[in-house]
Structures are given as C-alpha cells and as structure tokens.
Scaffold this active site. Sequence first.
Site, PDB file in Angstrom:
ATOM      1  N   ARG A  50      21.057  36.794 -11.987  1.00 22.91           N
ATOM      2  CA  ARG A  50      20.229  37.507 -12.971  1.00 22.91           C
ATOM      3  C   ARG A  50      19.510  36.498 -13.852  1.00 22.91           C
ATOM      4  NH1 ARG A  50      22.405  38.724 -17.430  1.00 22.91           N
ATOM      5  NH2 ARG A  50      24.278  39.696 -16.597  1.00 22.91           N
ATOM      6  N   TYR A 102      -2.811  52.516 -17.957  1.00 23.85           N
ATOM      7  CA  TYR A 102      -1.987  53.034 -16.864  1.00 23.85           C
ATOM      8  C   TYR A 102      -1.008  54.090 -17.398  1.00 23.85           C
ATOM      9  CZ  TYR A 102       1.408  53.120 -13.101  1.00 23.85           C
ATOM     10  OH  TYR A 102       2.248  53.535 -12.113  1.00 23.85           O
ATOM     11  N   ASP A 174      -3.022  43.467 -18.873  1.00 19.91           N
ATOM     12  CA  ASP A 174      -2.590  43.902 -17.549  1.00 19.91           C
ATOM     13  C   ASP A 174      -3.691  43.500 -16.567  1.00 19.91           C
ATOM     14  OD1 ASP A 174      -2.140  45.378 -15.192  1.00 19.91           O
ATOM     15  OD2 ASP A 174      -1.206  47.044 -16.267  1.00 19.91           O
ATOM     16  N   LYS A 199       0.760  45.926  -6.150  1.00 23.22           N
ATOM     17  CA  LYS A 199      -0.621  46.193  -5.737  1.00 23.22           C
ATOM     18  C   LYS A 199      -1.200  44.993  -4.977  1.00 23.22           C
ATOM     19  CE  LYS A 199       0.426  49.820  -8.133  1.00 23.22           C
ATOM     20  NZ  LYS A 199       0.120  49.982  -9.539  1.00 23.22           N
TER      21      LYS A 199
HETATM   22  C1  LIG Z   1       0.804  50.374 -10.717  1.00 22.58           C
HETATM   23  C2  LIG Z   1       0.394  49.840 -12.032  1.00 22.58           C
HETATM   24  C3  LIG Z   1       1.347  49.552 -13.024  1.00 22.58           C
HETATM   25  C4  LIG Z   1       2.821  49.844 -12.837  1.00 22.58           C
HETATM   26  O1  LIG Z   1       3.400  49.042 -11.846  1.00 22.58           O
HETATM   27  P1  LIG Z   1       4.657  49.494 -10.951  1.00 22.58           P
HETATM   28  O2  LIG Z   1       4.828  48.336 -10.034  1.00 22.58           O
HETATM   29  O3  LIG Z   1       4.285  50.765 -10.275  1.00 22.58           O
HETATM   30  O4  LIG Z   1       5.809  49.695 -11.878  1.00 22.58           O
HETATM   31  C5  LIG Z   1       0.898  49.006 -14.197  1.00 22.58           C
HETATM   32  N1  LIG Z   1      -0.410  48.774 -14.431  1.00 22.58           N
HETATM   33  C6  LIG Z   1      -1.343  49.045 -13.509  1.00 22.58           C
HETATM   34  C7  LIG Z   1      -2.774  48.758 -13.816  1.00 22.58           C
HETATM   35  C8  LIG Z   1      -0.986  49.594 -12.289  1.00 22.58           C
HETATM   36  O5  LIG Z   1      -1.923  49.876 -11.381  1.00 22.58           O
END
Ligand SMILES: *Cc1c(COP(=O)(O)O)cnc(C)c1O
Length: 394
Positions: A50, A102, A174, A199
């Site tokens: 961890r 998001y 982000d 993604k």
């Molecule tokens: C999918 C997404 C998230 C969240 O990520 P997860 O891996 O699904 O927890 C956060 N910000 C954006 C812009 C996203 O497309």
Amino acid sequence: MSHQYTFETSLLHNNYKIDPATGGVSVPIQHASTFHQTSTDHFGKYDYSRSLNPTREALEDIIAELEGGVRGFAFSSGMAAISTAFLLLSKGDHVVITEDVYGGTYRMVTQVLNRFGIEHTFVDMTDLEAVERAIRPNTALLYAETPSNPLLKVTDVHAISKIAKNHGAYTFVDNTFMTPLLQRPLDLGADIVLHSATKFLSGHSDTVAGLAVVKDEYLADRLYSLQNSFGAILGVQDAWLVMRGIKTLSVRMKQSQESAGRIADFLKKQPSIKNVFYPGLDSHPQFSLHAKQAGGPGAVLSFEFENPDLLPAFIHRVKLPIFAVSLGAVESILSYPAKMSHAAMPVEERKLRGISDGLLRLSVGLENADDLITDFQKALHGIEKQAVNGECVR
Ligand SMILES: *Cc1c(COP(=O)(O)O)cnc(C)c1O
C-alpha cells in the site's frame, strides 16, 4: 527519463524500458504485498505494497515525467485520485469549481465534501471575472476541467492558476480529455493534475485507474501521506495495463483526433444537428485559447440534435460506436450525458449548464473515419426520412 527526446519517444524510452534484474523489456508485475527486511533498525525501500510497490511506482514515475511534475500517484480509479486530492482540504475551506465538471466530481463536492464542512461555488470558468467574484477569504482551491465534460468549454489554465495564487489557493486540473501529449497543466501554473487513466492513457476500455501528478515536494509529501492513509491505491495488474497503454498514447490520440476533426466538420453540415462542440472548430468560442494552451483539440466532441426526440432513433440506427459511458478508447464510444455521466446532477442544474436532452458525446476511436462518417450519415438520413414521413421516430 531524458529530456533530450520528444514526447513521443519519451513514451517508450524511460527509466523503466529495461528491467535491470533480467533485461526484460516490460515492467515486472510485483504481486508481493509485503517485503522481507534484513535488519531490525533499517527497513528497505519497500516494506508494504500500500505504501510503495515497484510496479505501481514505475507507473507513478512515468506519469510524473510525462506531466512534468515532481511525483506521481496511482489510484484505483479516477474518482479515487480526485477524491484523495480533495482530502488536502480542511474543514472550513471553500472550493471554486467549474460548472460542467465530471458527474462523479460533482457528486463528491456536493454530497460528500459538504458534510465535512467544505463549501463550494460552481462557476463558468470561461468567465475569469466570475471566477474572481466567486473567490472568498477561505477559498483554498480552484478546480478546473479543460476541455470540460461534456460541453468542451475551455478554461484558461494559466489565468486561473494566477488568480488562485493571488489568493493563496491551489489549482487542480482534470487533464483526462487531453493527456500530457496535448496539454501539460503543471507547465501552465497548476499545482496538481488529475487523470482518469481509465480513458485515453490506458486506452482500451479494459482497466479502471486514476493518476495524480504534483508540482512541488511539499504537496507531494502531503498527497503521498493521503494516498497511504486513505489507501485507494492502484493494483499491480492495472498499473501494468496503464503502462502498456501509455506506450501507444501518441499514435492512438493523433489518429483519433484527426478522425474527430473530420466527424465534427461532417456533423456541422447536418440539418438535424443544432450544435457541435469541439475545440478544433474555429467556431468554438475558445478556439484560439485552446490552441494556445494545448497541442490539439483531442478526440472527444459533443453534438446536439435540433429535435431531441430524434436522438433515441439515431442511437438505435448507428452501428459502429458502442453506446456506453466512458471515453478515450480504441473503439468509438457514444454516450448520452443526460442519462449517463451527468445523471448524478439534478435535472434543473443539468439544463442550466446546457447539458440538454438532445446532447450526445462522441469519443472517437481508431475505426476508419470514412466508415464512421458513412455510419452516421446513414443513421441521420434514416431518422430525417422517418421524421419527414411523420412516422414514429422510435
Ligand atoms: C471518467 C472521468 C473521471 C472519473 O474517472 P474514473 O476512472 O471513472 O473513476 C473523472 N474525470 C473525467 C473528465 C472523466 O472522464
């Protein structure tokens, strides 16, 4: 990693390209949860997975280099990365956050952080005066997503980082939609860059992962302590999958981006489509700002039907993209923000933000763009004919 190489080459030629123990050209997956110690006084670098694990560490170092930060952190999901970063805040702090953020981040801020005495104000971050007006004496964080989800609004990262600094607040960005290939928020003044590595970074719809990269050592120590305390770390198999995805990031993103540009141009000419949102279109309100701060418009676009009633029939007719949540994969993905990514947002809030019932988001994959356009063309012509004939479009 050496800075003598271009970004594309750096995706492959980093400190982890060869395993020093064996010469293996893939980072070994270290499953051990604990590590044998040889002394009662001095523990080795690794003691418990961890806290630190060599496979996860490789990914953390790789993303830190690519984003130009001092340290990276890998989490079990994008939301785990984002939520852990929010834990840098304390009771009584205030967050200024982009309004079409998001859906999961929206939920974290409005349903969780509020219970811990952390306040928030949503603003349209394309409006820097509105950002200034939203700042309070206790504002500790400006939180941006650019381009935003799902309307692809572009925030001036340099400008909001400056506003944040003037008020002693941090800036988190982000960077999921762009990846460091196209945009490096830390270079533009942000303090922490966050990713859903689910993604584009992993890129194959086969792993859920999150990453954070921090600009300075002080924040790095604090975020490390939170990662270890909260414990939402990324497992080693998934860390390996993200590293494998990163190797092909450049070719995937460039190919998808080129197709996205062609599809955006095509959609713009369709009579049943009212709006196309894509920062690569010169009609996009922040086209030049985006071109200034990013290396390309990316592979995600949104489009809005003139008549929202036609949308279900379109989804029914279109063959190539999968219809699903998520984005940034080898296959094209169509999603319906109103019912999917933004379902956590109350209807009135959603409509106020311009996320209408006629809006679809498309993440362009690696199919031939001609095939995608033909598929869309057939689906659109089909529903237009149905509508003209007064048939039920469903
Ligand atoms: C999918 C997404 C998230 C969240 O990520 P997860 O891996 O699904 O927890 C956060 N910000 C954006 C812009 C996203 O497309």
